[in-house]
Write a protein that holds these residues in place. Structure first.
Motif, PDB file in Angstrom:
ATOM      1  N   LEU A 180       2.304   0.729   8.938  1.00 24.23           N
ATOM      2  CA  LEU A 180       2.048  -0.674   9.268  1.00 24.23           C
ATOM      3  C   LEU A 180       0.561  -1.003   9.151  1.00 24.23           C
ATOM      4  O   LEU A 180       0.194  -2.078   8.654  1.00 24.23           O
ATOM      5  N   GLY A 181      -0.284  -0.083   9.612  1.00 25.11           N
ATOM      6  CA  GLY A 181      -1.720  -0.293   9.493  1.00 25.11           C
ATOM      7  C   GLY A 181      -2.159  -0.381   8.045  1.00 25.11           C
ATOM      8  O   GLY A 181      -2.963  -1.246   7.662  1.00 25.11           O
ATOM      9  N   LEU A 182      -1.627   0.513   7.209  1.00 28.02           N
ATOM     10  CA  LEU A 182      -1.985   0.506   5.789  1.00 28.02           C
ATOM     11  C   LEU A 182      -1.451  -0.752   5.102  1.00 28.02           C
ATOM     12  O   LEU A 182      -2.136  -1.341   4.248  1.00 28.02           O
ATOM     13  N   ALA A 183      -0.245  -1.176   5.471  1.00 29.08           N
ATOM     14  CA  ALA A 183       0.314  -2.397   4.888  1.00 29.08           C
ATOM     15  C   ALA A 183      -0.558  -3.603   5.225  1.00 29.08           C
ATOM     16  O   ALA A 183      -0.785  -4.482   4.377  1.00 29.08           O
ATOM     17  N   TRP A 184      -1.052  -3.655   6.460  1.00 27.36           N
ATOM     18  CA  TRP A 184      -1.934  -4.759   6.847  1.00 27.36           C
ATOM     19  C   TRP A 184      -3.239  -4.714   6.063  1.00 27.36           C
ATOM     20  O   TRP A 184      -3.726  -5.750   5.582  1.00 27.36           O
ATOM     21  N   ILE A 185      -3.792  -3.522   5.893  1.00 27.78           N
ATOM     22  CA  ILE A 185      -5.039  -3.381   5.131  1.00 27.78           C
ATOM     23  C   ILE A 185      -4.855  -3.830   3.687  1.00 27.78           C
ATOM     24  O   ILE A 185      -5.685  -4.555   3.123  1.00 27.78           O
ATOM     25  N   LEU A 186      -3.754  -3.402   3.066  1.00 26.07           N
ATOM     26  CA  LEU A 186      -3.522  -3.744   1.662  1.00 26.07           C
ATOM     27  C   LEU A 186      -3.216  -5.227   1.476  1.00 26.07           C
ATOM     28  O   LEU A 186      -3.533  -5.806   0.434  1.00 26.07           O
TER      29      LEU A 186
END
Length: 320
Positions: A180-186
């Protein structure tokens, strides 16, 4: 109302990650029919533990693949072996050594990722050759550090890796938070926009003032760091670190990226698809084992199923 629902359904099917979840759901239903409700329920819970490990390495590989055509990291299994050996040796089986061992593990991941990038950038070696070459060096170092023995993890690490929270494995919750954190960053930061631009057209991104090589370097480093963290989780889950514990994650890391809908030509990552693909692969392997097929038959049928999902997903993307 029916027309609106049909439009929404068609739009949903055009999402590349949907097909991996659909395939996973169908395979679980097939397992339900073949093995019965109780076995299917337990297999579903197990999928979240083993799938979480596939997702973690898959997320790193996804970042590398997204940087553009030809970019791939084949050193993941050796990174897992070396990081696991060094991290657990530093911990010494004691809970008090977990923090230091974690720092060592992260250091190994960052060092491996940076070394891979430098081989590609400075020596102008194709990524597939550079990372394959580095994997032999890393494996040799892992053999020297591990000395062929299975290194036991601290009890606290083992308890976390095998523990449950709210009826789901703690591993799944941890990796879900990372995803979820990576999805938000991307999706919400400049890094995500720059990465997509670099993957779609590196020269145009460079002309626009984007630090193309910085983006690529960071992706290779993150890929190795995710693999290193996965090493600790595998060791805690399986009861120790061994030299071959990362072997199955090379093909798995590539498969979840492709099946999950990430564009192999770069520029279009799919974080959600990584989860769907990991569950799909686990259910595929489990179902074929339950049916009782031979190793050769399982390999052939698994390949055909994977090809079918990729083809269906690819055809939908052509009309987007």
């Amino acid at each position: 109302m029916s027309a609106a629902r049909a439009t929404m359904g068609a739009a949903l099917l055009q999402r590349p990650w949907v097909w991996s979840f659909m395939g996973a759901a169908l395979l679980w239903l097939a397992t339900l029919v073949v093995a019965g409700p109780e076995a299917a329920f337990n297999i579903g819970l197990s999928a979240f533990s083993f799938g979480a490990l596939m997702v973690l390495v898959g997320l790193g590989q996804m970042l590398v693949v997204t940087t553009g055509p030809g970019n791939i990291d084949l050193s993941i299994p050796s990174t897992i072996a070396l990081a696991g050996a060094l991290g657990l040796r530093t911990m010494g089986g004691e809970d008090g050594g977990i923090l230091l061992g974690l720092l060592v593990t992260l250091g190994v991941g960052m060092g491996v990722g940076l070394a891979n990038y430098l081989l590609i950038r400075l020596l102008q070696i194709p990524p597939i050759i550079a990372t394959m070459s580095s994997s032999f060096i890393l494996q040799s170092l892992a053999i020297h550090v591990g000395q062929g023995l299975k290194i036991t993890p601290p009890q606290l690490l083992a308890s976390f890796a095998t523990g449950w929270l709210l009826h789901l494995p703690q591993l799944a919750w941890l990796v879900l938070a990372v995803a979820l954190g990576l999805a938000w960053i991307l999706g919400r930061t400049l890094f995500g926009r720059f990465l997509s631009a670099v993957g779609q057209n590196a020269r145009a991104a460079w002309l626009a003032g984007i630090g193309v090589e910085r983006i690529r370097c960071l992706c290779y480093v993150l890929c190795a760091v995710f693999a290193a963290l996965c090493a600790l989780l595998i060791a805690g889950f399986s009861g120790g670190a061994s030299l071959d514990m990362g072997n199955e994650y090379l093909l798995m890391s590539v498969a979840v990226v492709v099946i999950g809908g990430t564009s192999v030509t770069g520029g279009r990552p799919s974080v959600a698809g990584i989860w769907g693909a990991a569950l799909f692969l686990y259910f595929t392997n489990t179902l074929l084992n339950v049916v009782g097929l031979s190793a050769g038959e399982r390999s052939v049928l698994s390949g055909l199923i994977i090809i079918a999902v990729i083809v269906c997903s690819g055809r939908r993307r052509q009309y987007r």
